[in-house]
Design an enzyme around this catalytic site. Structure first.
Site, PDB file in Angstrom:
ATOM      1  N   HIS A 106      86.767 -45.376 -27.353  1.00  0.00           N
ATOM      2  CA  HIS A 106      86.959 -46.829 -27.355  1.00  0.00           C
ATOM      3  C   HIS A 106      86.756 -47.443 -28.735  1.00  0.00           C
ATOM      4  CE1 HIS A 106      82.464 -46.916 -26.670  1.00  0.00           C
ATOM      5  NE2 HIS A 106      82.585 -47.902 -27.527  1.00  0.00           N
ATOM      6  N   ASP A 136      86.238 -41.013 -22.507  1.00  0.00           N
ATOM      7  CA  ASP A 136      85.860 -41.840 -23.661  1.00  0.00           C
ATOM      8  C   ASP A 136      85.455 -40.976 -24.850  1.00  0.00           C
ATOM      9  OD1 ASP A 136      85.490 -44.168 -25.106  1.00  0.00           O
ATOM     10  OD2 ASP A 136      83.424 -44.444 -24.450  1.00  0.00           O
ATOM     11  N   GLY A 207      77.197 -49.796 -31.537  1.00  0.00           N
ATOM     12  CA  GLY A 207      77.098 -48.899 -32.688  1.00  0.00           C
ATOM     13  C   GLY A 207      76.494 -47.558 -32.339  1.00  0.00           C
ATOM     14  N   SER A 209      77.375 -45.826 -29.623  1.00  0.00           N
ATOM     15  CA  SER A 209      78.392 -45.028 -28.950  1.00  0.00           C
ATOM     16  C   SER A 209      78.878 -43.891 -29.837  1.00  0.00           C
ATOM     17  CB  SER A 209      79.586 -45.902 -28.560  1.00  0.00           C
ATOM     18  OG  SER A 209      79.206 -46.891 -27.644  1.00  0.00           O
ATOM     19  N   GLY A 265      97.453 -39.830  -7.734  1.00  0.00           N
ATOM     20  CA  GLY A 265      97.708 -41.247  -7.517  1.00  0.00           C
ATOM     21  C   GLY A 265      96.793 -41.877  -6.492  1.00  0.00           C
TER      22      GLY A 265
END
Length: 464
Positions: A106, A136, A207, A209, A265
């Site tokens: 991210h 992520d 900061g 992350s 799905g």
């Protein structure tokens, strides 16, 4: 050689992780956790662990227009998002001496320019090798050799109550250490991505992350992802991507630049005891479907909201994490047989697996062209214009390039260039002319009640 070492580390952590596959890895009933507790002391001394890991921890700076995003995954719903931002910072850690670094996706997903601060001194341009929104995670590459490498451990048997610590740069404060303990492993977020996470009470802030979470032995057991907060402040609930998952994904990103997953799905959530009772089940096993995508494999097979997937290619009810992994690992085009619970009765559903859309990062390009006044858009204010509200001086109206990378912003006041005081744009231009091309410039900046020097370093080839 570094790449081979990296691969061996991944194989080792993956094999250790397989010992937990197909179980809930519940700490309360985990014999390994009980045995570990009998051998451990009442705490952890992280001094040696910090000294071991700190050289491999880096700060990541990304420039570009961010966008809100929520990843969608197989049998889960994306939860992470970030507001649009022109300049974002994160942490990361080196996993290969030849310049491969793990950080949070991210922080870099829409970046036009990325740089990494290594050794606390060298800022190097970085490119995105690949990223994965669901976990992520992003892999960066810098042109460097002989970098210090993080000591990689395993998260497979990380137990609740075990002491851990995080290293990173919260709010830009580099090499900050925070410590706490594991609250749960694994933990699935309500409405989340379906990826198993480690929950801790380690303080994580903006900061943090992308930085490493490590145990008392100084081994990295996870990559810090986010804090859970309704207010934006730290509330004692933080989440980390297990290092076993991170390293496995990193290998795929380095190999192909993308992560290939199967998907059917459907969006699901993990069952709780109360939900299991409501749907007539004896145990909280399986994946509860909350939404089915129109036209997807699940819809074509007749699955619907309220169905509970108990198992994949087996009749025995399995853990939520196991179902997630089995579907994600299925090859697109292959067939799966699902044991489903509907209206308090079992049934079998067969479907064909589709491929999840890969995450393709924006390719960063070196800055080029002519940079005027270090990327500062300034406005002069005279005493007559400002009256009693603002003092005369050079006010920043907008930033780009070097000024943006340095963190300057609207409303900052430029007071001096190195040791030369500036009162107008002409003074600024004259001061900049005396400084050689590519040299670092120190601007004296006033922001509110704070006055400080800020270094600006134009990229090679740019002129002022």
């Amino acid at each position: 050689m570094p790449s081979k070492l990296f691969a061996r580390q991944v194989v080792a952590t993956t094999l250790r992780a397989l010992a937990c596959l197909g179980t809930t890895c519940s700490w309360s009933g985990d014999r390994l956790c009980i045995e570990s507790a009998e051998r451990s002391t009442h705490g952890a001394d992280f001094v040696a662990a910090v000294a071991r890991q700190a050289p491999a921890v880096v700060s990541v700076l990304a420039i570009g227009q961010g966008t809100d995003w929520g990843g969608s995954d197989e049998l889960g719903t994306g939860a992470r998002s970030r507001l649009g931002s022109e300049r974002s910072s994160a942490s990361g850690f080196v996993v290969s001496a030849d310049g491969y670094i793990l950080t949070s996706a991210h922080a870099v997903i829409d970046a036009e320019e990325i740089s990494v601060l290594v050794d606390g001194r060298r800022r190097l341009p970085a490119g995105v090798v690949g990223l994965d929104r669901r976990s992520d995670l992003a892999v960066l590459k810098v042109a460097a050799t002989s970098l210090p490498v993080a000591a990689i451990g395993s998260s497979a048997h990380l137990c609740a109550g075990e002491w851990v610590a995080a290293l990173g740069a919260p709010f830009g404060f580099e090499q900050s250490v925070t410590a706490g303990m594991v609250s749960a492993n694994p933990r699935f977020l309500p409405g989340g991505s379906g990826v198993a996470l480690i929950q801790t009470d380690v303080a994580l802030n903006p900061g943090s992350s992308g930085g490493p979470l490590f145990n008392g032995r100084g081994e990295v057991v996870g990559m810090n992802s986010m804090a859970y907060s309704a207010s934006g402040g730290y509330l004692g609930v933080s989440f980390t991507l297990p290092i076993d998952s991170a390293m496995r994904i990193a290998v795929e990103l380095r190999s192909t630049g993308r992560v290939t997953r199967g998907q059917i799905g459907a969006r699901t959530q993990a069952l709780t005891s109360d939900l299991a009772t409501a749907f007539g089940l004896d145990t909280a096993m399986g994946a509860l479907i909350v939404r089915v995508d129109a036209g997807g494999p699940a819809a074509s097979a007749g699955l619907r909201s309220g169905d509970v997937v108990l198992g994949v290619d087996q009749d025995k009810a399995t853990a939520y994490a196991d179902i997630q992994e089995r579907v994600a690992a299925a090859r697109p085009g292959s067939a799966l047989t699902m044991s489903v619970w509907r209206r308090k009765a079992p049934m079998t559903v067969k479907l064909t697996v589709a491929e999840s859309a890969p995450d393709l990062p924006r390719r960063t390009t070196p800055s080029s062209g002519r940079e005027q006044r270090l990327g500062l858009d300034l406005v002069e204010r005279s005493a007559r214009q400002t009256g009693v509200l603002l003092e005369p001086g050079l006010y920043v109206r907008s930033t780009s390039g070097s000024a943006q990378r340095a963190g300057l912003r609207l409303g900052d006041v430029v007071l001096a260039v190195n040791d030369a005081t500036v009162a107008g744009i002409a003074d600024l231009d004259k001061a900049l002319e005396s400084i050689g091309q590519g040299e670092t410039v120190a601007l004296l900046i006033r922001r509110g009640a704070i006055t400080t020097f800020v270094p600006l370093t134009p990229p090679p080839g740019l002129t002022r």
